[in-house]
Design a protein around this motif. Structure first.
Motif, PDB file in Angstrom:
ATOM      1  N   LEU A  34     -87.433 -15.968 -62.587  1.00  0.00           N
ATOM      2  CA  LEU A  34     -86.032 -16.021 -63.030  1.00  0.00           C
ATOM      3  C   LEU A  34     -85.490 -17.448 -62.951  1.00  0.00           C
ATOM      4  O   LEU A  34     -84.751 -17.900 -63.823  1.00  0.00           O
ATOM      5  CB  LEU A  34     -85.167 -15.084 -62.181  1.00  0.00           C
ATOM      6  CG  LEU A  34     -85.398 -13.587 -62.435  1.00  0.00           C
ATOM      7  CD1 LEU A  34     -84.590 -12.745 -61.445  1.00  0.00           C
ATOM      8  CD2 LEU A  34     -84.994 -13.216 -63.871  1.00  0.00           C
TER       9      LEU A  34
ATOM     10  N   HIS B  96     -84.191 -19.758 -66.056  1.00  0.00           N
ATOM     11  CA  HIS B  96     -82.849 -20.348 -66.064  1.00  0.00           C
ATOM     12  C   HIS B  96     -82.900 -21.845 -66.346  1.00  0.00           C
ATOM     13  O   HIS B  96     -82.025 -22.402 -67.023  1.00  0.00           O
ATOM     14  CB  HIS B  96     -82.167 -20.092 -64.719  1.00  0.00           C
ATOM     15  CG  HIS B  96     -80.786 -20.681 -64.637  1.00  0.00           C
ATOM     16  ND1 HIS B  96     -79.768 -20.347 -65.472  1.00  0.00           N
ATOM     17  CD2 HIS B  96     -80.274 -21.647 -63.794  1.00  0.00           C
ATOM     18  CE1 HIS B  96     -78.685 -21.035 -65.167  1.00  0.00           C
ATOM     19  NE2 HIS B  96     -78.977 -21.847 -64.137  1.00  0.00           N
TER      20      HIS B  96
ATOM     21  N   PHE C 116     -78.906 -14.941 -65.751  1.00  0.00           N
ATOM     22  CA  PHE C 116     -79.854 -13.886 -65.382  1.00  0.00           C
ATOM     23  C   PHE C 116     -79.388 -13.237 -64.086  1.00  0.00           C
ATOM     24  O   PHE C 116     -79.033 -13.930 -63.127  1.00  0.00           O
ATOM     25  CB  PHE C 116     -81.264 -14.462 -65.185  1.00  0.00           C
ATOM     26  CG  PHE C 116     -81.780 -15.154 -66.421  1.00  0.00           C
ATOM     27  CD1 PHE C 116     -82.347 -14.421 -67.455  1.00  0.00           C
ATOM     28  CD2 PHE C 116     -81.710 -16.545 -66.535  1.00  0.00           C
ATOM     29  CE1 PHE C 116     -82.833 -15.071 -68.584  1.00  0.00           C
ATOM     30  CE2 PHE C 116     -82.184 -17.189 -67.656  1.00  0.00           C
ATOM     31  CZ  PHE C 116     -82.751 -16.453 -68.695  1.00  0.00           C
TER      32      PHE C 116
ATOM     33  N   SER D 226     -78.222 -16.261 -61.539  1.00  0.00           N
ATOM     34  CA  SER D 226     -78.506 -17.668 -61.834  1.00  0.00           C
ATOM     35  C   SER D 226     -77.278 -18.561 -61.701  1.00  0.00           C
ATOM     36  O   SER D 226     -77.422 -19.786 -61.717  1.00  0.00           O
ATOM     37  CB  SER D 226     -79.084 -17.799 -63.244  1.00  0.00           C
ATOM     38  OG  SER D 226     -78.169 -17.284 -64.208  1.00  0.00           O
TER      39      SER D 226
ATOM     40  N   ILE E 287     -82.978  -5.739 -64.716  1.00  0.00           N
ATOM     41  CA  ILE E 287     -82.772  -7.137 -65.044  1.00  0.00           C
ATOM     42  C   ILE E 287     -81.702  -7.231 -66.152  1.00  0.00           C
ATOM     43  O   ILE E 287     -81.770  -6.522 -67.155  1.00  0.00           O
ATOM     44  CB  ILE E 287     -84.099  -7.823 -65.499  1.00  0.00           C
ATOM     45  CG1 ILE E 287     -83.845  -9.287 -65.844  1.00  0.00           C
ATOM     46  CG2 ILE E 287     -84.717  -7.092 -66.665  1.00  0.00           C
ATOM     47  CD1 ILE E 287     -83.380 -10.121 -64.696  1.00  0.00           C
TER      48      ILE E 287
END
Length: 444
Positions: free
Chosen positions: A63, A67, A75, A88, A139
């Motif tokens: 992740l 980002h 995210f 993020s 997610i």
């Protein structure tokens, strides 16, 4: 008119420009929004595939890497209990439970979900896409999206630039078109507006026809005034010449004393004729210049006819004509004095232009719900060609007979003008040697 044309064309250009701009913005906004949502969906699906089967630590590393590559995308990883594992842009510990978010609820129920709303944390419109992972985690990817209002403001400078150009062109075109439209109007021949050599717009045809009718009416009125002036001069000159001649003969002593009363009587007759003529001319002038007075009252036309018949009985006896009255009481809105004079002229003409042993019948009443006066005689009659002109000033059917009876030639013209003032209709039916019938029908 020029200013109105310029203003109208400018307003049309402004409205067209604004509507076109808003329509284009709305179209491209919808297209961009659809593309934006598809892109976010694809990104979320790919990210979910990359996270499947990975350990919690590896998921966080992935992740963070995503980002770094796409900083404009946010995210968020949500645990099965709704707690935020990773975000993020914000510290997960400070974020509220996300299990109630629509896209999360749909993702847990259907495998994925999306939503667009105002983000409390980022204070902007956000587009969200959530994808459920096999282990119960979700997610979510999100990206800030311009609102319709922001999109409009973004293109505003361009709009203002285009508007300046469009308005400038519109003003130039409007000025030119105004000149093209107005130039033919400035060159209209008011005396001959329907001139085929100078055609104008069909839309102006009714106006030009009215102008042409007014010109014709003016020409007829001028011609009528000229004829009237000539006739007045002639009619006044005739009795004045007679009076002057008789007076001159008496002055020069060319008349025997016993003949002087006869000459004096002729002078008196011509003077009376002159006074009657002047009176009729003044009455016609008054009728021409005035309308029906506002203080008009309800007038009984039978009573008027009764009074006129009573006054003219001695005159009818002089001409050996039987004068009678019949009918019923009926009222109309009008001026009693004018109506009395109208009936007097009609009956007087019927008596004068009759024959010994003739009859004059006067009737007053209502017919077909309209007040009406009828004067009928069995006198000399009027030919068809004379019937069309009998109401003209100084027009006489039988000039020698008129002179004998002392007519001025204005009686029926006064009748016509009085009828017009009272909105009445005159109908003439006559045959030479048989007689004449004149009907005056008043409005209800």
């Amino acid at each position: 008119m020029r200013k109105k044309i310029l203003l109208a064309m400018t307003l049309v250009a402004a409205v067209a420009l604004v509507l076109s701009y808003l329509g284009i913005i709305a179209f491209f906004y919808q297209q961009n929004r659809s593309h934006f949502e598809d892109s976010l969906h694809d990104e979320g699906v790919l990210l979910a595939l990359g996270l499947e089967g990975q350990s919690p630590e590896r998921r966080l590393e992935i992740l963070k890497q995503y980002h770094e590559k796409t900083p404009v995308t946010r995210f968020t990883l949500i645990a099965p209990d709704g707690k935020v594992i990773f975000d993020s842009e914000h510290d997960p510990k400070t974020m509220e439970n996300h299990n109630s978010r629509p896209e999360i609820v749909n993702a847990r129920l259907n495998g994925d979900g999306s939503a667009i709303r105002d983000s409390v944390t980022l204070n902007t419109d956000m587009s969200y896409y959530a994808k459920a992972l096999p282990d119960g985690e979700v997610i979510r990817v999100s990206r800030a999206m311009k609102t319709m209002y922001a999109t409009v403001l973004t293109g505003l400078p361009v709009l203002l630039g285009i508007a300046a150009v469009v308005f400038g062109l519109a003003m130039l075109l409007a000025q030119r078109q105004a000149r093209v439209l107005i130039d033919p109007l400035n060159h209209i021949d008011l005396n001959h507006p329907l001139n085929p050599e100078k055609p104008l717009y069909p839309e102006f045809r009714p106006l030009l026809e009215r102008l042409d009718e007014q010109n014709q009416d003016k020409e007829l009125a001028a011609k009528s005034r000229q004829e009237f002036s000539a006739n007045v001069s002639h009619e006044l000159k005739t009795p004045l010449t007679s009076i002057s001649g008789y007076a001159e003969i008496i002055r020069d002593g060319l008349v025997q004393p016993e003949d002087i009363p006869g000459f004096a009587d002729r002078i008196h007759q011509e003077s009376s004729r002159l006074l009657a003529l002047i009176g009729d001319i003044m009455e016609l002038s008054r009728l021409d210049e005035s309308g029906l007075p506002p203080d008009a009252t309800d007038v009984d036309i039978f009573d008027i006819c009764k009074d006129v018949v009573s006054r003219l009985q001695p005159r009818a006896m002089e001409f050996f004509v039987a004068l009678s009255l019949s009918g019923t009481h009926a009222t109309t809105r009008g001026v009693s004095v004018l109506l009395h004079e109208m009936v007097y002229n009609l009956v007087d003409n019927a008596v004068k232009y009759n024959k010994e042993g003739g009859h004059v019948k006067v009737w007053a009443g209502r017919t077909l719900d309209h007040p009406q006066i009828r004067v009928e005689d069995d006198g000399i009659g009027i030919s068809l060609e004379d019937q069309e002109r009998v109401f003209e000033r100084f027009y006489r059917v039988d000039k020698s007979h008129s002179k004998e009876t002392g007519g001025t030639g204005l009686g029926l013209s006064i009748v016509k003008h009085t009828a017009i003032l009272h909105h009445a209709e005159i109908t003439v039916n006559s045959e030479v040697g048989v007689g004449t019938r004149i009907d005056v029908t008043f409005p209800t």
